[in-house]
Design an enzyme around this catalytic site. Structure first.
Site, PDB file in Angstrom:
ATOM      1  N   LYS A   1       0.807  -1.125  -0.017  1.00  0.00           N
ATOM      2  CA  LYS A   1      -0.013  -0.018  -0.046  1.00  0.00           C
ATOM      3  C   LYS A   1       0.860   1.229   0.037  1.00  0.00           C
ATOM      4  CE  LYS A   1      -3.575  -2.871  -0.001  1.00  0.00           C
ATOM      5  NZ  LYS A   1      -2.868  -4.175   0.621  1.00  0.00           N
TER       6      LYS A   1
ATOM      7  N   TYR B   1     -11.900 -15.079   3.259  1.00  0.00           N
ATOM      8  CA  TYR B   1     -10.880 -13.917   3.425  1.00  0.00           C
ATOM      9  C   TYR B   1     -10.469 -14.107   5.006  1.00  0.00           C
ATOM     10  CZ  TYR B   1      -9.111  -9.390   4.121  1.00  0.00           C
ATOM     11  OH  TYR B   1      -8.219  -8.508   4.537  1.00  0.00           O
TER      12      TYR B   1
ATOM     13  N   TYR C   1      -2.794 -12.573   2.899  1.00  0.00           N
ATOM     14  CA  TYR C   1      -2.461 -12.281   1.469  1.00  0.00           C
ATOM     15  C   TYR C   1      -1.142 -13.201   0.997  1.00  0.00           C
ATOM     16  CZ  TYR C   1      -5.315  -8.331   2.213  1.00  0.00           C
ATOM     17  OH  TYR C   1      -6.452  -7.690   2.547  1.00  0.00           O
TER      18      TYR C   1
HETATM   19  C1  LIG Z   1      -3.636  -5.302   0.195  1.00  0.00           C
HETATM   20  C2  LIG Z   1      -2.576  -6.532   0.427  1.00  0.00           C
HETATM   21  C3  LIG Z   1      -2.478  -7.322  -0.595  1.00  0.00           C
HETATM   22  C4  LIG Z   1      -3.398  -7.208  -1.985  1.00  0.00           C
HETATM   23  O1  LIG Z   1      -3.220  -6.102  -2.679  1.00  0.00           O
HETATM   24  P1  LIG Z   1      -4.257  -5.472  -3.567  1.00  0.00           P
HETATM   25  O2  LIG Z   1      -3.773  -4.279  -4.174  1.00  0.00           O
HETATM   26  O3  LIG Z   1      -5.430  -5.041  -2.558  1.00  0.00           O
HETATM   27  O4  LIG Z   1      -4.658  -6.532  -4.524  1.00  0.00           O
HETATM   28  C5  LIG Z   1      -1.547  -8.335  -0.838  1.00  0.00           C
HETATM   29  N1  LIG Z   1      -0.716  -8.449   0.086  1.00  0.00           N
HETATM   30  C6  LIG Z   1      -0.652  -7.583   1.223  1.00  0.00           C
HETATM   31  C7  LIG Z   1       0.216  -7.982   2.351  1.00  0.00           C
HETATM   32  C8  LIG Z   1      -1.750  -6.693   1.450  1.00  0.00           C
HETATM   33  O5  LIG Z   1      -1.601  -5.994   2.462  1.00  0.00           O
END
Ligand SMILES: *Cc1c(COP(=O)(O)O)cnc(C)c1O
Length: 334
Positions: free
Chosen positions: A49, A263, A289
């Site tokens: 992010k 999720y 993730y």
């Molecule tokens: C948000 C996030 C993702 C996914 O990315 P997106 O752009 O939302 O698809 C992957 N890994 C981590 C650790 C994240 O925080």
């Protein structure tokens, strides 16, 4: 394509390293694996992010905002990085946390990213799973306006065309590193959630004509939904850069067979992947993730899907979330 045309705040530690993972490659019997260390972007723990927020903060500051408003799941890494960016620029940060994962475990509700959000000074409010999060964002923004503030709304995950510019930039950075190292990349594998990371990569690679396929491993939505979301955002992002015709539908590929029960819900294969990567490469993945993406990468590698390829795994960060999953991991760490 000329990213300097877009307002951008500078705080990410870039370029992030591109490193080989020889012990993991050997443990899996191939492919040849590399990792792009976007867990090292440097903003209060870093993660993917941060790149998006450089462009989003650029836009927010240009608009004269004094408050960032965003949303995420309770253990959102996006929220932590947004809270950190707000602190860095002296902005207020209003957060709506969706109780998307069904648990009352105190580590999940209070430790990990939640602890850091509060330390960074964000104001948190929780809403029930399934709430209309866009409506909630708008109502908090209205509250800020009514109190005389100037809100800037950042969507969940920072995933809009402005945020996705961060991953257009990552695509350019990664290809430049590979060129400098004489490394031919056959494929990039990333977790794909709110779609901005995947879409930005697809748009960026298409716009520089790199011809490197990206495989997104889904963490929430089914394949058709995920691919449609990513494709739409990739086209919008390329359009912002003046070249939407270069992004075709076939460029967006997601495999959503590794979501498991849902999720933020961890299974044995996710924990095995977290342990394998920690114990071969000393890399800390996250439960929500990168752990799911690695579960997919491991299964596909063992099935011979990438045979003689050189594959770059994008480490999107999130290890701070591990502390929110202590009670889930406990008992599985031997
Ligand atoms: C948000 C996030 C993702 C996914 O990315 P997106 O752009 O939302 O698809 C992957 N890994 C981590 C650790 C994240 O925080």
């Amino acid at each position: 394509m000329h990213l300097a045309r877009f307002p951008r705040a500078r705080f990410a530690h870039l370029p992030t390293p591109l490193e080989p993972m020889p012990r993991l490659s050997e443990a899996l019997g191939g492919p040849r694996l590399f990792v792009k260390r976007d867990d090292c972007t440097g903003l209060a723990g870093g993660g993917n992010k941060t790149r998006k927020l450089e462009f989003l903060l650029g836009a927010a500051l240009e608009a004269g905002a004094d408050t960032l408003v965003t949303q995420g799941a309770v253990q959102s890494n996006h929220v932590r990085q947004t809270a950190a960016a707000a602190a860095r620029f002296g902005l207020k940060c209003e957060v709506i946390l969706e109780e998307r994962v069904p648990t009352n475990a105190v580590d999940y509700t209070a430790s990990g990213n939640v602890l850091l959000d509060r330390l960074l000074g964000a104001k948190l409010r929780n809403v029930a799973a399934g709430s209309d999060m866009n409506a909630a964002l708008e109502s908090v923004a209205e509250e800020v306006r009514a109190a005389g503030g100037k809100p800037y709304v950042i969507p969940g995950g920072g995933s809009n065309p402005i945020g996705a510019l961060g991953y257009v930039d990552c695509a350019i950075e990664l290809v430049a590193q590979a060129n400098a190292q004489g490394l031919v990349i056959d494929r990039i594998v990333t977790a794909t959630g709110s779609a901005g990371t995947h879409a930005g990569l697809v748009a960026g690679l298409a716009l520089i004509g790199a011809d490197i396929p990206v495989l997104g491993i889904g963490v929430r939505a089914p394949k058709e939904t995920q691919e449609a979301n990513v494709h739409k955002l990739a086209v919008q992002t390329a359009a912002l850069l003046g070249h939407e015709e270069r992004v075709t539908r076939e460029m967006t590929v997601a495999d959503c067979d590794y979501v498991g029960a849902g999720y933020g819900l961890v299974d044995e294969a996710v924990i095995d992947g977290l342990k394998l990567v920690a114990r071969t490469e000393a890399l800390l993945l996250d439960p929500v993730y990168t752990g799911k993406a690695m579960k997919g990468l491991i299964a596909l590698s063992r099935a011979g899907a990438f045979k003689d390829e050189t594959v770059v795994f994008l480490h999107t960060g999130g290890a701070q979330g591990l502390f929110g999953y202590h009670s889930v991991l406990e008992g599985h760490l031997a």
